[in-house]
Scaffold this motif. Structure first.
Motif, PDB file in Angstrom:
ATOM      1  N   TYR A  75     -39.579 -24.381 -21.699  1.00 12.30           N
ATOM      2  CA  TYR A  75     -38.350 -24.207 -20.939  1.00 12.30           C
ATOM      3  C   TYR A  75     -37.466 -23.085 -21.458  1.00 12.30           C
ATOM      4  CZ  TYR A  75     -39.207 -28.535 -18.371  1.00 12.30           C
ATOM      5  OH  TYR A  75     -39.739 -29.487 -17.562  1.00 12.30           O
ATOM      6  N   LEU A  76     -37.440 -22.868 -22.769  1.00 11.58           N
ATOM      7  CA  LEU A  76     -36.586 -21.806 -23.285  1.00 11.58           C
ATOM      8  C   LEU A  76     -36.993 -20.427 -22.754  1.00 11.58           C
ATOM      9  CD1 LEU A  76     -35.905 -22.995 -26.941  1.00 11.58           C
ATOM     10  CD2 LEU A  76     -34.483 -23.236 -24.906  1.00 11.58           C
ATOM     11  N   PRO A  77     -38.303 -20.093 -22.708  1.00 12.10           N
ATOM     12  CA  PRO A  77     -38.676 -18.837 -22.034  1.00 12.10           C
ATOM     13  C   PRO A  77     -38.348 -18.859 -20.542  1.00 12.10           C
ATOM     14  CG  PRO A  77     -40.446 -19.578 -23.470  1.00 12.10           C
ATOM     15  CD  PRO A  77     -39.460 -20.693 -23.392  1.00 12.10           C
ATOM     16  N   ALA A  78     -38.376 -20.070 -19.947  1.00 12.54           N
ATOM     17  CA  ALA A  78     -38.069 -20.168 -18.519  1.00 12.54           C
ATOM     18  C   ALA A  78     -36.611 -19.814 -18.242  1.00 12.54           C
ATOM     19  CB  ALA A  78     -38.374 -21.568 -18.006  1.00 12.54           C
ATOM     20  N   VAL A  79     -35.718 -20.163 -19.185  1.00 12.71           N
ATOM     21  CA  VAL A  79     -34.310 -19.790 -19.021  1.00 12.71           C
ATOM     22  C   VAL A  79     -34.183 -18.274 -18.931  1.00 12.71           C
ATOM     23  CG1 VAL A  79     -32.048 -19.804 -20.137  1.00 12.71           C
ATOM     24  CG2 VAL A  79     -33.484 -21.846 -20.207  1.00 12.71           C
ATOM     25  N   LYS A  80     -34.890 -17.580 -19.797  1.00 12.25           N
ATOM     26  CA  LYS A  80     -34.900 -16.119 -19.762  1.00 12.25           C
ATOM     27  C   LYS A  80     -35.507 -15.627 -18.445  1.00 12.25           C
ATOM     28  CE  LYS A  80     -36.859 -12.102 -22.147  1.00 12.25           C
ATOM     29  NZ  LYS A  80     -37.735 -11.655 -23.261  1.00 12.25           N
ATOM     30  N   ALA A  81     -36.534 -16.332 -17.982  1.00 18.49           N
ATOM     31  CA  ALA A  81     -37.201 -15.926 -16.739  1.00 18.49           C
ATOM     32  C   ALA A  81     -36.261 -16.025 -15.546  1.00 18.49           C
ATOM     33  CB  ALA A  81     -38.437 -16.791 -16.508  1.00 18.49           C
ATOM     34  N   PHE A  82     -35.385 -17.044 -15.522  1.00 16.65           N
ATOM     35  CA  PHE A  82     -34.423 -17.160 -14.432  1.00 16.65           C
ATOM     36  C   PHE A  82     -33.544 -15.914 -14.372  1.00 16.65           C
ATOM     37  CE2 PHE A  82     -34.450 -22.075 -14.786  1.00 16.65           C
ATOM     38  CZ  PHE A  82     -35.666 -22.094 -14.141  1.00 16.65           C
ATOM     39  N   GLY A  83     -33.140 -15.412 -15.546  1.00 13.79           N
ATOM     40  CA  GLY A  83     -32.341 -14.191 -15.578  1.00 13.79           C
ATOM     41  C   GLY A  83     -33.134 -12.972 -15.150  1.00 13.79           C
ATOM     42  N   GLN A  84     -34.424 -12.944 -15.521  1.00  6.85           N
ATOM     43  CA  GLN A  84     -35.260 -11.801 -15.147  1.00  6.85           C
ATOM     44  C   GLN A  84     -35.494 -11.753 -13.639  1.00  6.85           C
ATOM     45  OE1 GLN A  84     -38.657 -12.372 -17.860  1.00  6.85           O
ATOM     46  NE2 GLN A  84     -38.158 -10.386 -18.748  1.00  6.85           N
ATOM     47  N   ILE A  85     -35.542 -12.918 -13.008  1.00  4.31           N
ATOM     48  CA  ILE A  85     -35.703 -12.941 -11.552  1.00  4.31           C
ATOM     49  C   ILE A  85     -34.517 -12.236 -10.902  1.00  4.31           C
ATOM     50  CG2 ILE A  85     -35.654 -14.454  -9.537  1.00  4.31           C
ATOM     51  CD1 ILE A  85     -37.311 -16.448 -11.115  1.00  4.31           C
ATOM     52  N   ALA A  86     -33.313 -12.574 -11.352  1.00  2.00           N
ATOM     53  CA  ALA A  86     -32.117 -11.929 -10.798  1.00  2.00           C
ATOM     54  C   ALA A  86     -32.115 -10.435 -11.104  1.00  2.00           C
ATOM     55  CB  ALA A  86     -30.864 -12.596 -11.366  1.00  2.00           C
ATOM     56  N   TRP A  87     -32.536 -10.075 -12.326  1.00  2.00           N
ATOM     57  CA  TRP A  87     -32.598  -8.654 -12.707  1.00  2.00           C
ATOM     58  C   TRP A  87     -33.574  -7.904 -11.813  1.00  2.00           C
ATOM     59  CZ3 TRP A  87     -36.212  -5.096 -14.162  1.00  2.00           C
ATOM     60  CH2 TRP A  87     -35.764  -3.934 -14.784  1.00  2.00           C
ATOM     61  N   THR A  88     -34.732  -8.507 -11.561  1.00  2.00           N
ATOM     62  CA  THR A  88     -35.749  -7.859 -10.727  1.00  2.00           C
ATOM     63  C   THR A  88     -35.227  -7.601  -9.330  1.00  2.00           C
ATOM     64  OG1 THR A  88     -37.523  -8.933 -11.970  1.00  2.00           O
ATOM     65  CG2 THR A  88     -38.066  -8.112  -9.774  1.00  2.00           C
ATOM     66  N   ILE A  89     -34.597  -8.607  -8.745  1.00  2.00           N
ATOM     67  CA  ILE A  89     -34.090  -8.461  -7.378  1.00  2.00           C
ATOM     68  C   ILE A  89     -32.980  -7.418  -7.326  1.00  2.00           C
ATOM     69  CG2 ILE A  89     -32.871  -9.656  -5.526  1.00  2.00           C
ATOM     70  CD1 ILE A  89     -34.347 -12.203  -6.348  1.00  2.00           C
ATOM     71  N   THR A  90     -32.044  -7.495  -8.259  1.00  2.00           N
ATOM     72  CA  THR A  90     -30.897  -6.582  -8.252  1.00  2.00           C
ATOM     73  C   THR A  90     -31.333  -5.134  -8.423  1.00  2.00           C
ATOM     74  OG1 THR A  90     -29.473  -8.319  -9.153  1.00  2.00           O
ATOM     75  CG2 THR A  90     -28.702  -6.041  -9.357  1.00  2.00           C
ATOM     76  N   ASN A  91     -32.280  -4.901  -9.300  1.00  2.07           N
ATOM     77  CA  ASN A  91     -32.689  -3.521  -9.590  1.00  2.07           C
ATOM     78  C   ASN A  91     -33.629  -2.934  -8.547  1.00  2.07           C
ATOM     79  OD1 ASN A  91     -31.690  -2.401 -12.373  1.00  2.07           O
ATOM     80  ND2 ASN A  91     -32.025  -4.583 -12.670  1.00  2.07           N
ATOM     81  N   GLN A  92     -33.993  -3.719  -7.545  1.00  2.00           N
ATOM     82  CA  GLN A  92     -34.697  -3.130  -6.403  1.00  2.00           C
ATOM     83  C   GLN A  92     -33.820  -2.095  -5.712  1.00  2.00           C
ATOM     84  OE1 GLN A  92     -37.779  -3.558  -5.549  1.00  2.00           O
ATOM     85  NE2 GLN A  92     -38.473  -5.668  -5.720  1.00  2.00           N
TER      86      GLN A  92
END
Length: 294
Positions: A75-92
């Motif tokens: 779960y701890l890497p998953a918390v980081k992954a939730f942020g990366q999802i937002a980063w990926t979408i925003t930086n499109q």
């Protein structure tokens, strides 16, 4: 039959006589020993039950610790992954971020989230599935639009390069004119320079028009992507917050769900307002550039 009963009765009488001859003290000792034996047997059984229960509890506790540690590792890497999802979408929306960087961030996030399926409960799985669905749809739409955006950007970059080279050609022609005026030259030389200058001016004007058209197309598509982002990203962020709440529950962390979701909503609204201001500023700059170009 009577022949058999006779000896049996005699034997019983002898046994009873022997019992009667046993002193009371011996009987008391025997009874006490029997009671002690029964108590010992009962105590041993109870002790075995207690030990077995303790062993079961210890095994369950150890298993619970193991599962919790496994959940933390996932779960701890998953918390980081939730942020990366937002980063990926925003930086499109950012043409300065490379496609390779976006793909790598998305790949890493998906790899971290996949592990949740091994240890998560049904509520957590449902929350993550809903987040992946909404984020995946928006990401795919933006990816398609970004492909067009990057293609137009390549055209703009190529047009800027051509325009720069043509401007350098014009600078060279101006130097020829200055040299002709200072040092003299034939009318034929001047005519050739003037012809080249006229061709240069027409070519440069065409390049400028083409580059501006491409830049306008780039801006329009960028604004379309921002509108799509503003329309759908709040829902993704809300699902992201819901998944974070479920994750905290799975880790037995204290969670005030209402307060957590309230704070997440305020953060979304603040981000939306900031994006709205940025969009308005960019549109104003684009309008001003269009007026100056005329």
């Amino acid at each position: 039959m009577q022949a058999m009963i006779g000896p049996l009765s005699a034997g019983l009488s002898m046994v009873l006589s022997l019992f009667k001859e046993i002193p009371k003290e011996i009987w008391a000792a025997a009874v006490a020993a029997g009671i002690a034996l029964l108590v010992a047997v009962s105590t041993n059984k109870n002790a075995r039950r207690i030990i077995e229960a303790q062993l079961r509890d210890a095994a369950q506790l150890e298993e619970s610790k193991r599962q919790m540690q496994l959940r933390r590792d996932v779960y701890l890497p998953a918390v980081k992954a939730f942020g990366q999802i937002a980063w990926t979408i925003t930086n499109q929306l950012d043409v300065n971020v490379t496609d390779a960087a976006i793909r790598e961030a998305n790949r890493t996030a998906m790899a971290d989230i996949v592990g949740i399926q091994v240890v998560a409960g049904s509520s957590m799985l449902a929350a993550v599935a809903e987040l992946n669905r909404a984020a995946g749809e928006l990401n795919m739409e933006l990816t398609v639009m970004r492909a067009r955006l990057m293609a137009i950007k390549s055209q703009v970059d190529a047009s800027v390069l051509v325009e720069t080279r043509e401007t350098q050609t014009g600078t060279g022609l101006v130097e020829l004119m200055r040299h002709h005026n200072l040092n003299g030259g034939t009318p034929e030389q001047w005519a050739r320079i003037q012809t080249q200058w006229d061709l240069h001016q027409r070519a440069l004007a065409g390049f400028v028009v083409k580059r501006r058209e491409e830049q306008n197309a780039l801006q329009r598509l960028n604004f379309e992507m921002m509108d799509l982002y503003k329309a759908k990203m709040p829902a993704v962020m809300a699902l992201q917050a819901a998944a974070a709440v479920e994750l905290r529950r799975e880790l037995d962390l204290p969670t005030d769900e209402k307060e957590f979701l309230r704070l997440a909503k305020e953060a979304r609204e603040a981000a939306g307002a900031a994006l709205e201001r940025a969009t308005s500023a960019l549109q104003a700059m684009a309008s001003e550039s269009a007026v100056n170009a005329k």
